[in-house]
Design a protein around this motif. Structure first.
Motif, PDB file in Angstrom:
ATOM      1  N   GLN A 139       0.819  -1.199   0.000  1.00  0.00           N
ATOM      2  CA  GLN A 139       0.000   0.000   0.000  1.00  0.00           C
ATOM      3  C   GLN A 139       0.865   1.266   0.000  1.00  0.00           C
ATOM      4  N   TYR A 140       1.959   1.268   0.759  1.00  0.00           N
ATOM      5  CA  TYR A 140       2.786   2.466   0.878  1.00  0.00           C
ATOM      6  C   TYR A 140       3.533   2.804  -0.411  1.00  0.00           C
ATOM      7  N   ASP A 141       3.584   1.875  -1.386  1.00  0.00           N
ATOM      8  CA  ASP A 141       4.228   2.138  -2.675  1.00  0.00           C
ATOM      9  C   ASP A 141       3.228   2.528  -3.762  1.00  0.00           C
ATOM     10  N   PHE A 142       1.955   2.649  -3.410  1.00  0.00           N
ATOM     11  CA  PHE A 142       0.905   2.814  -4.417  1.00  0.00           C
ATOM     12  C   PHE A 142       1.161   3.993  -5.361  1.00  0.00           C
ATOM     13  N   TYR A 143       1.360   5.173  -4.817  1.00  0.00           N
ATOM     14  CA  TYR A 143       1.534   6.336  -5.682  1.00  0.00           C
ATOM     15  C   TYR A 143       2.768   6.163  -6.577  1.00  0.00           C
ATOM     16  N   LYS A 144       3.853   5.739  -6.005  1.00  0.00           N
ATOM     17  CA  LYS A 144       5.115   5.608  -6.745  1.00  0.00           C
ATOM     18  C   LYS A 144       4.990   4.608  -7.898  1.00  0.00           C
ATOM     19  N   THR A 145       4.294   3.483  -7.670  1.00  0.00           N
ATOM     20  CA  THR A 145       4.240   2.437  -8.705  1.00  0.00           C
ATOM     21  C   THR A 145       3.059   2.561  -9.661  1.00  0.00           C
ATOM     22  N   GLU A 146       1.953   3.143  -9.196  1.00  0.00           N
ATOM     23  CA  GLU A 146       0.736   3.135 -10.012  1.00  0.00           C
ATOM     24  C   GLU A 146       0.380   4.485 -10.634  1.00  0.00           C
ATOM     25  N   ILE A 147       0.698   5.577  -9.974  1.00  0.00           N
ATOM     26  CA  ILE A 147       0.239   6.889 -10.445  1.00  0.00           C
ATOM     27  C   ILE A 147       1.377   7.724 -11.037  1.00  0.00           C
ATOM     28  N   ALA A 148       2.479   7.841 -10.335  1.00  0.00           N
ATOM     29  CA  ALA A 148       3.583   8.695 -10.774  1.00  0.00           C
ATOM     30  C   ALA A 148       4.064   8.413 -12.191  1.00  0.00           C
ATOM     31  N   PRO A 149       4.177   7.152 -12.628  1.00  0.00           N
ATOM     32  CA  PRO A 149       4.677   6.894 -13.989  1.00  0.00           C
ATOM     33  C   PRO A 149       3.709   7.270 -15.110  1.00  0.00           C
ATOM     34  N   LEU A 150       2.447   7.552 -14.797  1.00  0.00           N
ATOM     35  CA  LEU A 150       1.453   7.812 -15.835  1.00  0.00           C
ATOM     36  C   LEU A 150       1.490   9.263 -16.300  1.00  0.00           C
ATOM     37  N   ASP A 151       1.270   9.446 -17.595  1.00  0.00           N
ATOM     38  CA  ASP A 151       1.233  10.786 -18.176  1.00  0.00           C
ATOM     39  C   ASP A 151      -0.167  11.047 -18.738  1.00  0.00           C
ATOM     40  N   GLN A 152      -1.154  10.872 -17.903  1.00  0.00           N
ATOM     41  CA  GLN A 152      -2.546  11.071 -18.309  1.00  0.00           C
ATOM     42  C   GLN A 152      -3.401  11.271 -17.061  1.00  0.00           C
ATOM     43  N   LYS A 153      -4.639  11.684 -17.288  1.00  0.00           N
ATOM     44  CA  LYS A 153      -5.557  11.826 -16.168  1.00  0.00           C
ATOM     45  C   LYS A 153      -5.941  10.442 -15.652  1.00  0.00           C
TER      46      LYS A 153
END
Length: 195
Positions: A139-153
């Motif tokens: 859970q603590y890696d969620f933003y880093k692995t799932e959201i940060a790499p994306l270049d879209q809404k």
């Protein structure tokens, strides 16, 4: 009454009967609630019977098993209980049979939950409860692995304590929209956690 008796006596456990009961879609009111209770109770009991052994090799195996099939036991049980609560038992001709069936449902579901939880805890104890060593997303890696790499809404639904089987149903609802691309993944919650 005859179907209730057959389920109680374990004479009905096959998917053919489950399909036959589910086709009674013209029912309404209390008959519909009674039918749904039978349908979801039978579904729960079948899923528990198919669950197999609760003894798995690694913590990752328990998480994967739950995400692939064991969550279905929780979903079917929840639907059976909702149907039970909607049922006006004073209108039932065979109320005592329905009560026995509900007790069987409760007993088998409790045994399933206790059995899987006991073996999960034994497996974790063998790994010294080292959650960081479990090779699943955290859970603590969620933003880093799932959201940060994306270049879209991206829309993210965050819900504290949303049960996995409820999230599966939400995903099915989201898939009803043609333009929606929705997916679901599990993460291991941070400790301490009650969910």
């Amino acid at each position: 009454a005859s179907i209730t008796e057959a389920i109680l006596s374990r004479k009905i456990t096959d998917s053919e009967t489950l399909n036959r009961i589910s086709r009674w879609d013209r029912l309404s009111g209390n008959q519909k609630h009674a039918n749904n209770f039978l349908l979801f109770t039978l579904d729960t009991l079948q899923r528990i019977a198919r669950a197999g052994s609760f003894i798995l090799d690694k913590p990752e195996d328990y998480i994967q098993q739950y995400a692939e099939s064991w969550y279905g036991v929780d979903a079917a049980y929840r639907k059976a209980i909702v149907s039970w609560r909607e049922l006006d038992q004073s209108e039932l001709i065979s109320g005592e049979l329905f009560e026995k069936l509900k007790n069987r449902l409760e007993n088998q579901y409790t045994a399933f939950i206790e059995g899987t939880n006991r073996e999960w805890l034994k497996c974790l104890a063998e790994k010294s409860f080292n959650f960081n060593a479990i090779k699943v997303p955290k859970q603590y890696d969620f933003y880093k692995t799932e959201i940060a790499p994306l270049d879209q809404k991206v829309a993210v639904i965050i819900s504290d304590g949303l049960r996995y089987e409820v999230a599966i149903e939400l995903l099915k609802e989201l898939h009803q929209e043609a333009k929606t691309e929705a997916s679901m993944k599990f993460t291991l919650a941070s400790i301490p956690s009650e969910t």
